[in-house]
Write an enzyme that holds these catalytic residues in place. Structure first.
Site, PDB file in Angstrom:
ATOM      1  N   HIS A  81       8.069 -16.698   3.955  1.00  0.00           N
ATOM      2  CA  HIS A  81       6.807 -16.133   3.047  1.00  0.00           C
ATOM      3  C   HIS A  81       6.117 -17.316   2.755  1.00  0.00           C
ATOM      4  O   HIS A  81       6.445 -18.358   2.472  1.00  0.00           O
ATOM      5  CB  HIS A  81       7.534 -15.845   1.724  1.00  0.00           C
ATOM      6  CG  HIS A  81       8.501 -14.448   1.899  1.00  0.00           C
ATOM      7  ND1 HIS A  81      10.008 -15.025   2.380  1.00  0.00           N
ATOM      8  CD2 HIS A  81       8.423 -13.243   1.893  1.00  0.00           C
ATOM      9  CE1 HIS A  81      10.633 -13.632   2.236  1.00  0.00           C
ATOM     10  NE2 HIS A  81       9.948 -12.735   2.003  1.00  0.00           N
TER      11      HIS A  81
ATOM     12  N   HIS B 138       5.021  -2.979   2.610  1.00  0.00           N
ATOM     13  CA  HIS B 138       5.415  -4.107   3.062  1.00  0.00           C
ATOM     14  C   HIS B 138       6.800  -3.903   4.042  1.00  0.00           C
ATOM     15  O   HIS B 138       6.703  -4.430   5.144  1.00  0.00           O
ATOM     16  CB  HIS B 138       5.840  -5.162   2.089  1.00  0.00           C
ATOM     17  CG  HIS B 138       6.385  -6.504   2.535  1.00  0.00           C
ATOM     18  ND1 HIS B 138       5.531  -7.662   2.553  1.00  0.00           N
ATOM     19  CD2 HIS B 138       7.577  -6.836   2.918  1.00  0.00           C
ATOM     20  CE1 HIS B 138       6.337  -8.744   3.080  1.00  0.00           C
ATOM     21  NE2 HIS B 138       7.570  -8.585   3.176  1.00  0.00           N
ATOM     22  N   GLU B 139       7.963  -3.280   3.521  1.00  0.00           N
ATOM     23  CA  GLU B 139       9.224  -3.218   4.167  1.00  0.00           C
ATOM     24  C   GLU B 139       8.933  -2.099   5.389  1.00  0.00           C
ATOM     25  O   GLU B 139       9.540  -2.245   6.465  1.00  0.00           O
ATOM     26  CB  GLU B 139      10.207  -2.775   3.326  1.00  0.00           C
ATOM     27  CG  GLU B 139      10.613  -3.570   2.183  1.00  0.00           C
ATOM     28  CD  GLU B 139      10.986  -4.864   2.644  1.00  0.00           C
ATOM     29  OE1 GLU B 139      11.182  -5.176   3.560  1.00  0.00           O
ATOM     30  OE2 GLU B 139      10.470  -5.784   1.609  1.00  0.00           O
TER      31      GLU B 139
ATOM     32  N   GLU C 228       6.082 -11.794   7.633  1.00  0.00           N
ATOM     33  CA  GLU C 228       5.701 -11.546   6.395  1.00  0.00           C
ATOM     34  C   GLU C 228       4.155 -11.404   6.073  1.00  0.00           C
ATOM     35  O   GLU C 228       4.028 -10.640   5.501  1.00  0.00           O
ATOM     36  CB  GLU C 228       6.237 -12.786   5.438  1.00  0.00           C
ATOM     37  CG  GLU C 228       7.821 -13.077   5.398  1.00  0.00           C
ATOM     38  CD  GLU C 228       8.659 -11.733   5.031  1.00  0.00           C
ATOM     39  OE1 GLU C 228       8.087 -10.977   4.122  1.00  0.00           O
ATOM     40  OE2 GLU C 228       9.927 -11.557   5.561  1.00  0.00           O
TER      41      GLU C 228
ATOM     42  N   HIS D 266       7.495  -4.052   8.165  1.00  0.00           N
ATOM     43  CA  HIS D 266       8.456  -4.849   8.836  1.00  0.00           C
ATOM     44  C   HIS D 266       8.929  -4.107  10.164  1.00  0.00           C
ATOM     45  O   HIS D 266       9.449  -4.863  11.104  1.00  0.00           O
ATOM     46  CB  HIS D 266       9.556  -5.352   7.964  1.00  0.00           C
ATOM     47  CG  HIS D 266       9.275  -6.698   7.195  1.00  0.00           C
ATOM     48  ND1 HIS D 266       8.772  -7.791   7.783  1.00  0.00           N
ATOM     49  CD2 HIS D 266       9.533  -6.873   5.738  1.00  0.00           C
ATOM     50  CE1 HIS D 266       8.703  -8.773   6.843  1.00  0.00           C
ATOM     51  NE2 HIS D 266       9.094  -8.399   5.937  1.00  0.00           N
TER      52      HIS D 266
ATOM     53  N   ARG E  68      -0.309 -14.953  -0.491  1.00  0.00           N
ATOM     54  CA  ARG E  68      -0.016 -13.678  -0.456  1.00  0.00           C
ATOM     55  C   ARG E  68      -1.015 -12.802  -1.147  1.00  0.00           C
ATOM     56  O   ARG E  68      -0.976 -11.457  -0.789  1.00  0.00           O
ATOM     57  CB  ARG E  68       1.581 -13.448  -0.846  1.00  0.00           C
ATOM     58  CG  ARG E  68       2.445 -14.228  -0.209  1.00  0.00           C
ATOM     59  CD  ARG E  68       3.965 -13.970  -0.469  1.00  0.00           C
ATOM     60  NE  ARG E  68       4.441 -12.548  -0.024  1.00  0.00           N
ATOM     61  CZ  ARG E  68       5.330 -12.059  -0.235  1.00  0.00           C
ATOM     62  NH1 ARG E  68       6.474 -12.726  -0.715  1.00  0.00           N
ATOM     63  NH2 ARG E  68       5.864 -10.718   0.279  1.00  0.00           N
TER      64      ARG E  68
ATOM     65  N   ASP F 191       2.513  -8.125   4.627  1.00  0.00           N
ATOM     66  CA  ASP F 191       1.863  -8.212   3.402  1.00  0.00           C
ATOM     67  C   ASP F 191       0.552  -7.366   3.285  1.00  0.00           C
ATOM     68  O   ASP F 191       0.290  -6.620   2.825  1.00  0.00           O
ATOM     69  CB  ASP F 191       1.695  -9.564   2.827  1.00  0.00           C
ATOM     70  CG  ASP F 191       2.874 -10.107   2.180  1.00  0.00           C
ATOM     71  OD1 ASP F 191       3.680  -9.330   1.708  1.00  0.00           O
ATOM     72  OD2 ASP F 191       2.762 -11.382   1.780  1.00  0.00           O
TER      73      ASP F 191
END
Length: 729
Positions: A691, A564-565, A626, A568, A697, A630
């Site tokens: 989010h 996920h990060e 986000e 980003h 999610r 995800d």
């Protein structure tokens, strides 16, 4: 040659096998046959049968199995609603505490971390300990000393507001600052005392000074609805009652604070909504101070900024300043001109008072609780020790984080996490090479950005060096007998440190920068201006990570967070920054068009989700970053686990869970978002949070993954295997 199932059983046994002795015998057994498709299928079926007899029997695996099963609802069809399948037990059995608006897996892990931190900072002060660790204990003690806080009552804040000319609505006709008071003077005084300077507009340092629209006491999304909105009405009543507690006449407070709230609403109305703040290029408007003075002459900019900077720093007219929202500053001029000084002063003193409430008396705190009930649905105050632990951790993250990692963190966790980060980054590299819609020039830039993305795992090495921590905190003083004063000292210290980075180049390895120093938090971060990712020690535990369990659980939980990060860096915001963290458009136009089309699919998919408890649709625009992260996180981590398993062999099942490693990956990943909300908190989250709520999610990303549908044999057209799927990366 054929190998019967009986032979396989004889080789592998039917009993249990320890996680630490996972054998790879089967991987060395090959059918002595040609490479025909039939032989291939026999091999695959034999492998699956062999796996079915491996069970991990360690205490860690037994614990994990019990935890996972307790959160599931296996009566739900996984292809219909995988969130309810993975988290149905959690939702059914979880009771939201009176002091909370929601419970999630993140908050459950945070609760454990909170207890660990409390045991450290509530210990007796030892004069032989390093000074920063005693600073944390002093701040905690000052927070816990309710008797002294009550004895002092409102006087600590009265002393402060008197320095600022007083709160007009409380002073009444005695407010004697009608001519000499100005909002700019008040901001400069607030900076000296330790309060926010972000009441009329924000001024911050990102190695270059930025000016932005104001932070508001209530979110813009509510304020623009006007006085008839339930939350706005509660906010107004909170303002009035607080002023009355301070001694204001109620009738006067009702009249004047309505005017103050109208001023705040006007600030909200000239502010950009979140949907229009996603394009950083549009927000990047550099000007010299000379130009700024010409455009917005209602502020003496050089003098104003120099008053907010630490004494050793100053700016001149050639200094470059970035204006994030020019339209705000254009409209602010007329707004400030039209508003009487008393109206602005009432607004600013309200904000100062509201920001101070948590550090003062029970009467004020209880009135705030009535307001919080309307906004988030909470029913009680948080236990004092919990609140004081959190405030200490947030105020002194380096000292508290160093205490935590020295006592509770295992070095092997850091090593395994780093190995996972590298593996998942490698899979994203493969994805970048696979995508057909990228031209080669943009692909090369993307690969370079990924290759230079810096990873901060667990904590900086300096956390083990007392001298480094002492050097960092040498200018900070905490008085255990003065809670509000200690908090304000911390604010001055933090603001001075942030401004000390003015004009200095970004150093990705610098240990006390931004979120690098946050070790004791259950979260993870991507910093676009550094092109770096952070995975604090606090999240490398509980549901998210353990070195003592099968890797499919780790790849599903923390692996998804890692992916996920990383993603980003390539979502709708992160993709605007290059490998060095500079705001540079490195995309070729045709490729950018393809990217935006794929992002549009995600925006529309999530924007069409309706949350059943509220009946509200999600905001697909505000949540797109986000959501993209995800979707990428699930995909990258799944592929990284597949590769890991190929290299390391099959892992055993957990006792009582008859699932393949791939299925367990999805269950572990989905359970990261098990959540239960109060109605008010859920409404606030949909209205303001970037989010998506927990269920979406899970439902969004998994319904977009064909691998998930294959692993759970979901028929095409099932809710979790729709014909149309969205994918950016």
């Amino acid at each position: 040659m054929q190998l019967s199932l009986l032979v396989i059983v004889a080789l592998f046994g039917i009993g249990t096998i320890s996680c630490n002795s996972i054998h790879r015998t089967f991987s060395n057994i090959k059918l002595q046959a040609d490479d025909s498709e039939a032989a291939k299928k026999i091999n695959e079926k034999a492998a699956a049968n062999a796996f079915s007899y491996d069970v991990c029997s360690t205490p860690a695996c037994i614990h994990e199995a019990s935890r996972i099963l307790s959160q599931m609802d296996e009566t739900i069809e996984p292809c219909d609603d995988f969130f309810s399948y993975a988290c149905g037990g959690f939702v059914k059995e979880t009771v939201i505490p009176e002091e909370k608006g929601l419970i999630t897996i993140f908050s459950a892990v945070s609760d454990k971390l909170q207890e660990q931190l409390h045991s450290l900072i509530s210990e007796e002060i030892n004069p032989n300990d390093s000074a920063p660790f005693n600073l944390a204990k002093k701040l905690y003690r000052s927070c816990m000393n309710k008797t002294l806080i009550e004895e002092r009552g409102l006087q600590p804040l009265r002393d402060i507001t008197d320095k600022l000319g007083g709160w007009p609505v409380v002073k009444g006709d005695q407010w004697d600052m009608k001519t000499e008071w100005s909002w700019s003077w008040a901001v400069k005084e607030l900076r000296k005392i330790g309060y926010s300077t972000n009441y009329i507009f924000d001024l911050s340092n990102k190695r270059i000074i930025n000016i932005d629209q104001a932070g508001l006491g209530l979110r813009r999304e509510y304020l623009i609805k006007g006085f008839e909105d339930k939350v706005v009405k509660a906010y107004y009543e909170y303002m009035v009652d607080t002023a009355v507690i301070y001694g204001a006449d109620r009738g006067l407070a009702e009249r004047e604070l309505k005017e103050s709230l109208e001023f705040e609403m006007k600030l909200a109305n000239i502010s950009l909504p979140s949907e229009e703040r996603r394009n950083y290029t549009a927000l990047y408007n550099p000007h010299t101070l000379r130009e700024l003075q010409q455009k917005y002459p209602y502020v003496q900019w050089i003098e104003y900024i120099n008053a907010l900077l630490p004494p050793e720093l100053s700016v001149e007219e050639n200094e470059i300043i970035v204006i994030l929202v020019p339209s705000y500053f254009e409209k602010l001029s007329q707004l400030l001109q039209d508003a009487p000084k008393r109206q602005i002063a009432n607004y600013m003193m309200w904000r100062v008072t509201a920001d101070s409430t948590v550090y003062l008396t029970n009467e004020l705190r209880n009135r705030k609780l009535l307001y919080d009930k309307v906004v988030s649905g909470v029913q009680e105050q948080t236990a004092r020790w919990k609140e004081c632990t959190d405030i200490t951790r947030e105020s002194l993250p380096v000292a508290v984080g160093a205490l935590y990692v020295r006592k509770h963190f295992r070095q092997e966790s850091r090593d395994i996490a780093l190995e996972m980060v590298n593996g998942i980054k490698k899979e994203f590299e493969v994805i970048l090479n696979e995508v057909e819609w990228m031209d080669e020039e943009t692909r090369e830039s993307a690969l370079k950005k990924l290759g230079t993305m810096y990873s901060h795992i667990a904590y900086p090495d300096e956390f083990m060096d007392d001298s480094e921590i002492e050097k960092y905190y040498k200018k900070l003083e905490i008085d255990e007998n003065n809670y509000l004063s200690s908090f304000l000292n911390k604010n001055i210290f933090g603001t001075d440190y942030a401004f000390s980075k003015l004009r200095k180049p970004v150093n990705k390895t610098e240990w006390v920068t931004g979120r690098h120093s946050y070790a004791a938090v259950v979260n993870a971060f991507y910093e676009p201006t550094e092109n770096s990712i952070q995975f604090p020690a606090g999240i490398l535990q509980g549901h998210f990570f353990s070195p003592d369990r099968p890797r499919y659980l780790n790849f599903g939980a923390i692996g998804m967070v890692i992916g996920h990060e990383i993603t980003h860096g390539f979502d709708d915001k992160g993709s605007q920054f290059d490998l060095n963290g500079n705001l540079v458009d490195w995309w070729q136009p045709e490729t950018k068009a393809h990217y935006l089309e794929k992002a549009k699919c995600i925006i529309e998919q999530y924007g069409n989700f309706t949350e059943p408890m509220t009946g509200w649709k999600l905001n697909g625009i505000n949540t797109q970053g986000e959501n993209i992260a995800d979707n990428g996180g699930f995909k990258e981590s799944y592929r990284a686990y597949q590769k890991w398993q190929k290299e390391n062999g099959h892992e055993p099942k957990l006792p009582g869970l008859n699932y393949t490693p791939q299925q367990m990956f999805w269950i572990s990943a989905a359970q990261s978002f098990c959540s239960k909300y109060r109605l008010e908190t859920l409404k606030m989250k949909i209205a303001t949070d970037p989010h998506s709520p927990g269920p979406f999610r899970v439902l969004g990303p998994l319904s977009n993954r064909q691998e998930f549908a294959d692993d759970f044999n979901c028929k095409l057209g099932a809710p979790m295997n729709p014909v149309k799927k969205c994918e950016v990366w």
